[in-house]
Design a protein around this motif. Sequence first.
Motif, short mmCIF file in Angstrom:
data_model
loop_
_atom_site.label_atom_id
_atom_site.label_comp_id
_atom_site.label_asym_id
_atom_site.label_seq_id
_atom_site.Cartn_x
_atom_site.Cartn_y
_atom_site.Cartn_z
N VAL A 246 0.87 -1.18 0.00
CA VAL A 246 0.00 0.00 0.00
C VAL A 246 0.91 1.23 0.00
O VAL A 246 1.66 1.44 0.95
CB VAL A 246 -0.93 0.02 1.23
CG1 VAL A 246 -1.76 1.30 1.24
CG2 VAL A 246 -1.85 -1.20 1.23
N PRO A 247 0.86 2.05 -1.04
CA PRO A 247 1.81 3.17 -1.18
C PRO A 247 1.38 4.41 -0.39
O PRO A 247 0.72 5.30 -0.92
CB PRO A 247 1.81 3.43 -2.69
CG PRO A 247 0.43 3.05 -3.11
CD PRO A 247 -0.01 1.92 -2.22
N LEU A 248 1.76 4.47 0.87
CA LEU A 248 1.34 5.56 1.74
C LEU A 248 1.80 6.92 1.22
O LEU A 248 1.07 7.91 1.30
CB LEU A 248 1.87 5.35 3.16
CG LEU A 248 1.32 4.12 3.90
CD1 LEU A 248 1.94 4.04 5.29
CD2 LEU A 248 -0.19 4.17 4.00
N HIS A 249 3.01 6.98 0.68
CA HIS A 249 3.53 8.25 0.18
C HIS A 249 2.69 8.74 -0.99
O HIS A 249 2.39 9.93 -1.10
CB HIS A 249 4.98 8.13 -0.24
CG HIS A 249 5.86 7.56 0.83
ND1 HIS A 249 7.10 7.04 0.57
CD2 HIS A 249 5.67 7.43 2.17
CE1 HIS A 249 7.64 6.60 1.70
NE2 HIS A 249 6.78 6.82 2.67
N LEU A 250 2.31 7.83 -1.87
CA LEU A 250 1.47 8.19 -3.02
C LEU A 250 0.12 8.71 -2.55
O LEU A 250 -0.38 9.71 -3.05
CB LEU A 250 1.29 6.97 -3.93
CG LEU A 250 0.29 7.17 -5.08
CD1 LEU A 250 0.83 8.15 -6.10
CD2 LEU A 250 -0.03 5.82 -5.74
N LEU A 251 -0.49 8.02 -1.58
CA LEU A 251 -1.81 8.42 -1.09
C LEU A 251 -1.74 9.81 -0.45
O LEU A 251 -2.66 10.61 -0.61
CB LEU A 251 -2.33 7.40 -0.08
CG LEU A 251 -2.55 5.99 -0.63
CD1 LEU A 251 -3.03 5.05 0.46
CD2 LEU A 251 -3.53 6.01 -1.79
N GLU A 252 -0.65 10.09 0.24
CA GLU A 252 -0.47 11.43 0.81
C GLU A 252 -0.35 12.47 -0.30
O GLU A 252 -0.91 13.56 -0.21
CB GLU A 252 0.77 11.46 1.70
CG GLU A 252 0.99 12.81 2.37
CD GLU A 252 2.31 12.87 3.11
OE1 GLU A 252 2.68 13.98 3.51
OE2 GLU A 252 2.95 11.83 3.28
N GLU A 253 0.37 12.11 -1.36
CA GLU A 253 0.56 13.02 -2.48
C GLU A 253 -0.76 13.32 -3.18
O GLU A 253 -0.99 14.43 -3.66
CB GLU A 253 1.55 12.40 -3.48
CG GLU A 253 2.04 13.34 -4.54
CD GLU A 253 3.03 14.36 -4.01
OE1 GLU A 253 3.16 15.43 -4.64
OE2 GLU A 253 3.67 14.10 -2.97
N GLY A 267 -2.56 -10.24 -1.00
CA GLY A 267 -1.68 -11.06 -0.18
C GLY A 267 -0.34 -10.38 -0.04
O GLY A 267 -0.15 -9.24 -0.48
N GLU A 268 0.61 -11.06 0.54
CA GLU A 268 1.94 -10.51 0.73
C GLU A 268 2.57 -10.16 -0.61
O GLU A 268 2.70 -11.00 -1.50
CB GLU A 268 2.83 -11.52 1.46
CG GLU A 268 4.22 -10.99 1.79
CD GLU A 268 4.19 -9.93 2.86
OE1 GLU A 268 5.12 -9.11 2.88
OE2 GLU A 268 3.24 -9.92 3.68
N GLY A 269 2.92 -8.88 -0.79
CA GLY A 269 3.55 -8.45 -2.03
C GLY A 269 2.61 -8.28 -3.20
O GLY A 269 3.06 -8.14 -4.34
#
Length: 280
Positions: A246-253, A267-269
């Motif tokens: 889950v790309p937290l930095h992207l979601l913040e952007e 699943g994982e990855g």
Amino acid sequence: MVISEHTRVAEVIKANADSIAAIAALAKPLRKLNNPLLRRVMAPRVTLAEAAAIGGCSLADIRAALEPLGFQFAADESAAGPEIPKPVRQPDWLACAGDTEKDLFDVRGIIESGDDPLKAIVQRYRALPPGNLLCIINSFIPYPLLSLLDKKGAKSYVETVAANEHHTWFFKPRVVLREETETATTDRVVMHDKESFEQVLAAYPEAQRVKLDVRPLPMPLPMETILETLPTLAPNQVLYIQHKRVPLHLLEELADQAYTAHIHEVGEGDVRMLIISRKS
């Protein structure tokens, strides 16, 4: 390229790689940009004004370093970066706190290893009991983090212990009011199980989906590729992404932009995302 105090360092570097040396030469704290691993963490999150404050220089110094490289500053830009918080004394919530109410988190080692500590910091703040304090120990003042946790209701205070050591304190109130900005951001990110994600996906036929598999890409290319692709979408198109996390930095952007992100952790990855423009 026309830039301003709000332009992120990563955008400047992308336009002209010579800007790395130009900015780094201004002050010792900014020499971190010469290190590719530290640059990957710092550059996407720091604006030019924040870089000036981190380096203890002015925005005029940044301007003088970048204009010979062909950059143009927008008209009427202030010559001063954001002021480093210098309260007369510690706030009462810090001065009166006991040791058992304080959680100290030194992230310098994480950054030096090339990782971004943002996810760990947010998780640590989320787990913090109301009325307690989280102290982030870093070699620079984390201005983007101050802004992010402010939206979550945190009170903050910065102590400059040394030129390369800053203690940023966050106080988690006992009652957190949900602000409109936080509510809006939350509404723009929807976590799904398999069934509900497939229902959303089914609303957009294959012909409308632009597929992007960023799993093989090294950091920070996944985020950069997604941000470069979104503006190219036609009004009826959506972006379907396969990601490793889950790309937290992207979601913040994307928080202040007109997009809604639907996410399913298979699943994982293996994370599936559907990003939809709210303008279409």
